[in-house]
Motif scaffolding. Structure first.
Motif, short mmCIF file in Angstrom:
data_model
loop_
_atom_site.label_atom_id
_atom_site.label_comp_id
_atom_site.label_asym_id
_atom_site.label_seq_id
_atom_site.Cartn_x
_atom_site.Cartn_y
_atom_site.Cartn_z
N ASP A 1 -2.87 8.24 21.15
CA ASP A 1 -2.94 6.81 21.46
C ASP A 1 -2.01 6.49 22.63
O ASP A 1 -0.89 6.98 22.72
CB ASP A 1 -2.57 5.98 20.23
N SER A 2 -2.54 5.67 23.54
CA SER A 2 -1.72 5.21 24.67
C SER A 2 -2.11 3.77 24.97
O SER A 2 -3.22 3.34 24.64
CB SER A 2 -1.94 6.09 25.90
N VAL A 3 -1.18 3.03 25.56
CA VAL A 3 -1.43 1.60 25.78
C VAL A 3 -1.20 1.26 27.24
O VAL A 3 -0.28 1.79 27.88
CB VAL A 3 -0.55 0.73 24.86
N VAL A 4 -2.06 0.39 27.76
CA VAL A 4 -1.93 -0.15 29.11
C VAL A 4 -1.95 -1.67 28.98
O VAL A 4 -2.82 -2.21 28.31
CB VAL A 4 -3.12 0.33 29.99
N ALA B 1 -7.67 8.90 38.64
CA ALA B 1 -8.47 9.70 37.71
C ALA B 1 -9.84 9.08 37.48
O ALA B 1 -10.87 9.79 37.44
CB ALA B 1 -7.72 9.85 36.38
N VAL B 2 -9.88 7.75 37.37
CA VAL B 2 -11.16 7.08 37.13
C VAL B 2 -12.07 7.25 38.35
O VAL B 2 -13.26 7.58 38.21
CB VAL B 2 -10.95 5.58 36.80
N GLU C 1 -4.31 -3.40 38.69
CA GLU C 1 -4.07 -3.06 37.29
C GLU C 1 -4.29 -1.57 37.04
O GLU C 1 -4.96 -0.90 37.83
CB GLU C 1 -5.03 -3.86 36.39
N THR C 2 -3.76 -1.06 35.93
CA THR C 2 -4.08 0.29 35.48
C THR C 2 -5.45 0.25 34.82
O THR C 2 -5.64 -0.47 33.85
CB THR C 2 -3.04 0.79 34.47
N VAL C 3 -6.41 0.98 35.38
CA VAL C 3 -7.79 0.88 34.90
C VAL C 3 -8.11 2.02 33.91
O VAL C 3 -7.43 3.06 33.89
CB VAL C 3 -8.80 0.87 36.07
N LEU D 1 -13.33 -4.51 38.06
CA LEU D 1 -13.33 -3.78 36.79
C LEU D 1 -11.94 -3.25 36.42
O LEU D 1 -11.21 -2.72 37.27
CB LEU D 1 -14.27 -2.57 36.88
N VAL D 2 -11.60 -3.38 35.14
CA VAL D 2 -10.43 -2.69 34.60
C VAL D 2 -10.83 -1.72 33.48
O VAL D 2 -10.05 -0.84 33.12
CB VAL D 2 -9.35 -3.65 34.08
#
Lengths: 138, 138
Positions: free
Chosen positions: B76-79, A55-56, A38-40, A113-114
């Motif tokens: 604002d951004s959405v995942v 980045a995380v 997933e995109t975290v 974790l997400v």
């Protein structure tokens, strides 16, 4: 133990593993705890949101490069929402009290974790009062 | 517009509706935006987590009783994660800059909130610098 209870216990265990990796500055353990599918997202205290695994994980590497972080947590609780585990807890970092939300997905046989979102609690004395009140009422 | 793009646009619209209700202190609009099915969570800035619909809505009623809150948002951004919409944004409350994560589930034909987690950004000048750097690099 029902499956639901077992799922929740496993999510709380993953949350404890997150703080163990955080506290010891173990980057490999921290890396293994985050979803690779997933995109975290991650919001470190006092910082803007960090989005995306690279980045995380860079943000954790930067933090761990500064040395160990003697972080503790308690008052952890878990809510299951559409199969994701939303864990709330309090964090203790030296004299600073923080409130955190950690969201996990079930992935490859483990809770990963997400989202980690932490922020300072403005007045730790308010928490202390609430804790005492909880102890009286419950 | 693909369904995925349309879902994301609708989630960002729900996020905008959340801040419209917040800014105007419209309790009915705020109430309608939160899930009535899932166990919801809310972390107001500087406070400990609030869990459960009754407690979360009481926290909004208490806040709205103090009067309007001239809050703005941007970036604002959405995942999408497992069908839930995770929206990150920055909030502006007077001179205070905050970072927020708002998580929505699709419920009864609309995106409904299950988590609002906001906290102050320690150094707004760092954001300003990042914004300028983003403008240069992108």
């Amino acid at each position: 133990m029902s499956k639901a209870t077992s799922d929740q216990a496993a999510a709380l265990l993953a949350n404890a593993e997150f703080y163990a990796a955080f506290s010891s500055g173990d980057f490999s353990a921290m890396d293994a705890l985050w979803s690779t599918v997933e995109t975290v997202l991650c919001v470190h205290p006092g910082q803007k949101p960090v989005v995306g695994r690279a980045a995380v994980m860079n943000s954790w590497r930067d933090l761990f490069d500064l040395g160990g972080t003697p972080i503790r947590f308690d008052r952890d609780s878990v809510v299951m929402i559409r199969g994701l585990a939303f864990v709330s807890c309090l964090e203790y970092l030296g004299d600073v009290l923080l409130s955190a939300t950690n969201v996990f997905v079930w992935e490859a046989g483990a809770w990963r974790l997400v989202l980690h979102n932490a922020g300072a609690v403005a007045d730790p004395r308010a928490i202390a009062r609430d804790t005492r009140r909880d102890e009286i009422l419950h």
